[in-house]
Design a protein around this motif. Sequence first.
Motif, PDB file in Angstrom:
ATOM      1  N   ALA A 126      -6.186   9.283   6.198  1.00 59.64           N
ATOM      2  CA  ALA A 126      -5.637   9.145   4.847  1.00 59.64           C
ATOM      3  C   ALA A 126      -5.080  10.476   4.348  1.00 59.64           C
ATOM      4  N   GLN A 127      -5.802  11.578   4.633  1.00 62.59           N
ATOM      5  CA  GLN A 127      -5.311  12.890   4.226  1.00 62.59           C
ATOM      6  C   GLN A 127      -4.009  13.241   4.933  1.00 62.59           C
TER       7      GLN A 127
ATOM      8  N   ARG B 149       1.212   7.345  -6.472  1.00 60.20           N
ATOM      9  CA  ARG B 149       0.205   8.385  -6.660  1.00 60.20           C
ATOM     10  C   ARG B 149       0.829   9.777  -6.476  1.00 60.20           C
ATOM     11  N   LEU B 150       1.696   9.855  -5.477  1.00 63.59           N
ATOM     12  CA  LEU B 150       2.370  11.117  -5.185  1.00 63.59           C
ATOM     13  C   LEU B 150       3.243  11.540  -6.366  1.00 63.59           C
TER      14      LEU B 150
ATOM     15  N   VAL C  88       0.508  21.609   1.331  1.00 67.76           N
ATOM     16  CA  VAL C  88      -0.327  20.669   2.075  1.00 67.76           C
ATOM     17  C   VAL C  88      -0.619  21.247   3.451  1.00 67.76           C
TER      18      VAL C  88
ATOM     19  N   LEU D 164      -1.801  11.179   6.124  1.00 65.66           N
ATOM     20  CA  LEU D 164      -0.722  10.350   5.590  1.00 65.66           C
ATOM     21  C   LEU D 164      -0.208  10.931   4.275  1.00 65.66           C
ATOM     22  N   GLN D 165      -1.150  11.288   3.411  1.00 64.70           N
ATOM     23  CA  GLN D 165      -0.755  11.807   2.103  1.00 64.70           C
ATOM     24  C   GLN D 165       0.037  13.112   2.255  1.00 64.70           C
TER      25      GLN D 165
ATOM     26  N   LEU E 276       3.537  12.267   3.610  1.00 65.02           N
ATOM     27  CA  LEU E 276       4.408  11.695   2.578  1.00 65.02           C
ATOM     28  C   LEU E 276       4.869  12.789   1.611  1.00 65.02           C
ATOM     29  N   ALA E 277       3.954  13.674   1.240  1.00 64.04           N
ATOM     30  CA  ALA E 277       4.307  14.742   0.300  1.00 64.04           C
ATOM     31  C   ALA E 277       5.402  15.635   0.887  1.00 64.04           C
TER      32      ALA E 277
ATOM     33  N   GLY F 215      -0.342  20.724  -5.637  1.00 60.24           N
ATOM     34  CA  GLY F 215       0.221  19.713  -4.753  1.00 60.24           C
ATOM     35  C   GLY F 215       1.395  20.217  -3.937  1.00 60.24           C
TER      36      GLY F 215
ATOM     37  N   ARG G 123       0.778   4.413  -2.688  1.00 61.81           N
ATOM     38  CA  ARG G 123       0.670   5.825  -2.306  1.00 61.81           C
ATOM     39  C   ARG G 123       1.817   6.646  -2.886  1.00 61.81           C
TER      40      ARG G 123
ATOM     41  N   ARG H 260       0.830  -1.206   0.000  1.00 62.80           N
ATOM     42  CA  ARG H 260       0.000   0.000   0.000  1.00 62.80           C
ATOM     43  C   ARG H 260       0.864   1.256   0.000  1.00 62.80           C
TER      44      ARG H 260
END
Length: 711
Positions: free
Chosen positions: A230-231, A122-123, A221, A233-234, A237-238, A218, A119, A115
């Motif tokens: 989930a938000q 996607r990033l 953030v 985490l994203q 990661l970004a 993007g 992710r 997973r």
Amino acid sequence: MSFWPSVAVATPAHGGLAPTLSYRSESVLAPGSLVRVPLGSREVLGVVWSCPDTPPEGLDPGLARPVAAVLDGLPPLAASWRQLVGFAARYYQRSVGEIALSALPPALRDLDNTRLQRRLRRLASARSAAGAAATSPAAPELSPEQAQALTALAGAQRPVLLHGATGSGKTEVYLRATERALASGPTAQVLVMVPEINLTPQLEARFRARFDTAFGSGALVCMHSGMTPAQRLQAWLAAHCGQARIVLGTRMAIFASLPGLRLIVVDEEHDPSYKSQDGARYSARDLAVYRARQESEVPDEEAGGGGPDTAPARCQVLLGSATPSLESWHAATQGRYQRVDMPGRIGGGGLPPLRLVDMNHQPKGALVSPPLLAAMQARIARGEQCLILLNRRGYAPVLSCGACDWKSSCPHCSAYRVFHKTDRTLRCHHCGFTQRVPRACPDCGNLDIAPIGRGTEQLEEQLAALLADVRRADGSPARVARMDADTTRARGSLEAQLEALHSGEVDVLVGTQMVAKGHDFRRITLVASINADAALFAADYRAPERLFALLMQAAGRAGRDARHSGASEMWVQTWHPQHPLFAALARHDYPGFAAAQLAERQAAGMPPFGFQALLRADARTQQAAQAFLNGAAAAAAGLPGGDQVTLYPAVPLPVQRVANVERAQLLVESGSRPALQRFLAAWQPLLLQARALPQARGLIRFAVDVDPLSV
Ligand code: ADP
Ligand code: ZN
Ligand code: ZN
């Protein structure tokens, strides 16, 4: 060949465990790598702290458990991040593992490699979609003060304290400083912190308007507790992988992994919300200052290039406020911070004059005095708006029986339940216990139970009645609305209410201090504080500082549109109009107020001239809580640093019992921060022993609060 990584895992705060645990690995793991390791019968997320090739002393190599998995594809957390975590753990008396793991997004804990890879892909695709830089939308021409502030910031070698009046255009300074920092390199990152989630949408919009075109949406953030796992985490990661160039968040964002960090902005730096009030009680503002200095010093071993000769890139910190904390102000007077002033408002409007209403000369029982009411009516007729502050939500803080002694006490707390008329409940603001309002006195059956004191609901009701005959310019009736924690609880309701205000639908907004902060209201020309006197004589020595900041901030909501600013006013109803705080407020004289407060603090050895920590205890009985605290104090005799430290006797908290838990605290004071730190470090293991004392049976938990905001 085997390696013996020491790994930070989430361990209980006072479990008495080593700061990191040792494992075995068949390959070398870079410090900062994220791993999954066994802990007891579970498998948990951990951060590699070091990876020696010999087993640490005392570890039986045969017993060390192997690392279960390494999270692939993620760059390790930087050395500077680990130093920040290590420092916060030491300074705030917590474990490295607790701070490290709570700094990571919770969703990372149950992420497997499959997973994670999804992710990360996607990033990466989001990045390529961002495309090349287009021209940024035009920024306004800087005012001379803004230009000066930015020049000073460019050359500053120390933290910069931006002391800018409300409406002086601090946000534009943040935007330009951000722009400059981002331009310093393709991987440069900026962290912008705000005290409350409420303030993020407004600031996010301004940052997006400035940077989205050039950097892609993007590149910015948000990080705050209102986001889904989930938000979060994203966003994390970004930031960690460098796609996010700007992170905008509340205090938790101070721990974001930002390998290219070049600038930290702390907006409204005086705000108490920057201090965490549970778990690790860190101050995000203080950590921002530490982090910026330390990012400028630590060469990053993984960042390529960084040989011993290459100096790390500089990271700056910019603290902004119209009413800085006395700590920061003092640091600036000492030269530890560099102060930059922006006293003027954009557009040249002045700050609204202060109108004090002496309540000794007003009709008895008037919540809103006649002169204030008249002033409000005049404004509504002119199509202007009023903001009325009362720092107490609900209808009345207590219900009482006229025949017997019954009051709406909370059965679980040493506090009254607040009467909320909208849903006819009695609600405890400490534990949440809620019941319908009884029809009659529960003790004697008397039907005449009455509210005592006033909250925002009642103020809204009374104002609506008092203004019922007032017509706006267009002939329609005046409209009163209320905004507080109760009306903004539902998702999106805050935005809707702010919109109603901006669109002019609402003439009078009643609210708690949450409306006084940061918002850019254009058509408000009258701000009034209905009852602020309690803070003038509070036991808490920081109360005047907070009240002054609140009233200055509130005044700052008025007259932000230069077209109206000439007629703007700040009203304060008080029984003590002679109080020196109001004289300083009338002159908009923060420096004068700060100097007077600092002189008092110095004479009393209070922060920032002395240093404090609290040992707090929660227990089934007050005796157990105090026995633990006093036992801990007795055990402290002869500790290092102890000769420079004063321990006070244990006392119950002002609200002594909450949700059937008794609370007490013990104040530790020292004239020397290093001595206090040495003492607390040595004291920690003894606290575990004091917990085992027979007289402390019933102790539920304890915590150390370093640099507490209220004592
Ligand atoms: P502060 O944060 O200091 O209270 P803001 O940054 O909200 O003030 O600025 C107040 C208002 O002035 C905002 O509406 C902003 O767009 C505007 N403003 C700021 N700087 C300039 C400038 N240089 N020229 C024109 N308008 C500006
Ligand atoms: Zn009664
Ligand atoms: Zn309660």
